[in-house]
Design an enzyme around this catalytic site. Structure first.
Site, mmCIF file in Angstrom:
data_model
loop_
_atom_site.group_PDB
_atom_site.id
_atom_site.type_symbol
_atom_site.label_atom_id
_atom_site.label_comp_id
_atom_site.label_asym_id
_atom_site.label_seq_id
_atom_site.Cartn_x
_atom_site.Cartn_y
_atom_site.Cartn_z
ATOM 1 N N ARG A 19 2.651 -4.331 -10.378
ATOM 2 C CA ARG A 19 1.543 -4.644 -11.286
ATOM 3 C C ARG A 19 1.197 -3.468 -12.174
ATOM 4 N NH1 ARG A 19 -1.833 -6.497 -6.192
ATOM 5 N NH2 ARG A 19 -0.462 -4.877 -5.428
ATOM 6 N N SER B 78 -4.203 -9.875 -3.281
ATOM 7 C CA SER B 78 -4.667 -10.702 -2.155
ATOM 8 C C SER B 78 -5.928 -10.102 -1.535
ATOM 9 C CB SER B 78 -3.580 -10.807 -1.086
ATOM 10 O OG SER B 78 -2.436 -11.421 -1.613
ATOM 11 N N HIS C 69 2.064 -13.406 -7.159
ATOM 12 C CA HIS C 69 3.260 -13.556 -6.314
ATOM 13 C C HIS C 69 4.148 -14.679 -6.862
ATOM 14 C CE1 HIS C 69 0.634 -12.019 -2.782
ATOM 15 N NE2 HIS C 69 1.505 -11.060 -3.045
ATOM 16 N N LYS D 117 -6.963 -6.352 7.477
ATOM 17 C CA LYS D 117 -8.422 -6.320 7.704
ATOM 18 C C LYS D 117 -9.004 -7.656 7.252
ATOM 19 C CE LYS D 117 -10.111 -2.384 5.947
ATOM 20 N NZ LYS D 117 -11.062 -1.768 5.040
HETATM 21 P P1 ADP Z 1 2.180 -6.086 1.136
HETATM 22 O O1 ADP Z 1 1.114 -6.071 2.201
HETATM 23 O O2 ADP Z 1 3.570 -5.924 1.691
HETATM 24 O O3 ADP Z 1 1.920 -5.203 -0.040
HETATM 25 P P2 ADP Z 1 1.461 -8.334 -0.522
HETATM 26 O O4 ADP Z 1 1.431 -9.770 -0.123
HETATM 27 O O5 ADP Z 1 0.154 -7.711 -0.899
HETATM 28 O O6 ADP Z 1 2.150 -7.597 0.672
HETATM 29 O O7 ADP Z 1 2.479 -8.140 -1.716
HETATM 30 C C1 ADP Z 1 3.836 -8.479 -1.622
HETATM 31 C C2 ADP Z 1 4.552 -7.984 -2.864
HETATM 32 O O8 ADP Z 1 4.036 -8.635 -4.019
HETATM 33 C C3 ADP Z 1 4.369 -6.489 -3.146
HETATM 34 O O9 ADP Z 1 5.559 -5.998 -3.738
HETATM 35 C C4 ADP Z 1 3.254 -6.428 -4.149
HETATM 36 O O10 ADP Z 1 3.326 -5.276 -4.963
HETATM 37 C C5 ADP Z 1 3.568 -7.690 -4.944
HETATM 38 N N1 ADP Z 1 2.396 -8.231 -5.621
HETATM 39 C C6 ADP Z 1 1.173 -8.466 -5.123
HETATM 40 N N2 ADP Z 1 0.350 -8.991 -6.047
HETATM 41 C C7 ADP Z 1 1.082 -9.076 -7.185
HETATM 42 C C8 ADP Z 1 0.807 -9.493 -8.521
HETATM 43 N N3 ADP Z 1 -0.402 -9.904 -8.902
HETATM 44 N N4 ADP Z 1 1.821 -9.431 -9.408
HETATM 45 C C9 ADP Z 1 3.029 -8.969 -9.032
HETATM 46 N N5 ADP Z 1 3.353 -8.557 -7.825
HETATM 47 C C10 ADP Z 1 2.400 -8.592 -6.896
#
Ligand code: ADP
Length: 162
Positions: A94, A131, A21, A45
């Site tokens: 990703r 995450s 992120h 979850k």
């Molecule tokens: P959501 O539950 O909305 O998917 P996340 O916190 O998992 O929320 O992810 C927010 C954004 O960041 C999404 O666009 C996701 O694809 C992106 N993202 C998550 N992990 C990575 C990563 N390692 N590299 C690039 N983008 C990421």
């Protein structure tokens, strides 16, 4: 050539915020006049942190980044974007697996309010960072120290002791 001021929101769950992120945020800062990290409340979850804690953790990490802010939101992403007068939604990519889901989400969001989604591809080293995996690995006592910033790593360790 004059450049338009572009305000972007970067919505997500960020439970916890990862190096992936942060990589997207650092790349986004170079493209947008303002970047608002928006922590959603959609149910997760086995959450690690409350939305308020996630906002607090992110605020500490971005405090020296001009033009970047963080806040929590409860509404639909498109409604929140309209309220903030955001020009675009930023999302990170990703892999091709992400593309399928993100494509659907971006199309739906655009059909509702016309807002465009801009994608930034993460650095290869964070291509496998998620995450969800971090929550699972951490809860089983695995080492996630190279996947999250140091301050987040410390908070996770404290949280798991509780
Ligand atoms: P959501 O539950 O909305 O998917 P996340 O916190 O998992 O929320 O992810 C927010 C954004 O960041 C999404 O666009 C996701 O694809 C992106 N993202 C998550 N992990 C990575 C990563 N390692 N590299 C690039 N983008 C990421």
């Amino acid at each position: 050539m004059s450049r338009k001021f572009v305000r972007a929101i970067f919505p997500g769950s960020f439970d916890p915020i990862t190096n992936g992120h942060l990589d997207v945020i650092k790349r986004g800062v170079k493209l947008f006049g303002e970047l608002i990290i928006a922590v959603g409340r959609s149910p997760i979850k086995n959450p690690l942190f409350t939305p308020e804690e996630r906002v607090e953790i992110i605020a500490e990490l971005i405090k020296d980044m001009p033009g970047v802010s963080v806040e929590g939101f409860e509404r639909l992403t498109v409604e929140y974007a309209a309220e903030k007068k955001a020009d675009v939604i930023l999302r990170g990519l990703r892999s091709l697996t992400d593309v399928q889901y993100e494509f659907q989400l971006a199309m739906t969001n655009r059909s509702v309010t016309g807002i465009e989604t801009v994608f930034i591809m993460t650095s290869e080293e964070y291509g496998f960072t998620s995450s969800t995996l971090i929550r699972q690995i951490a809860s089983l006592g695995g080492d996630i120290s190279n996947l999250v910033p140091e301050s987040v790593y410390k908070r996770i360790k404290e949280q798991l002791k509780k």
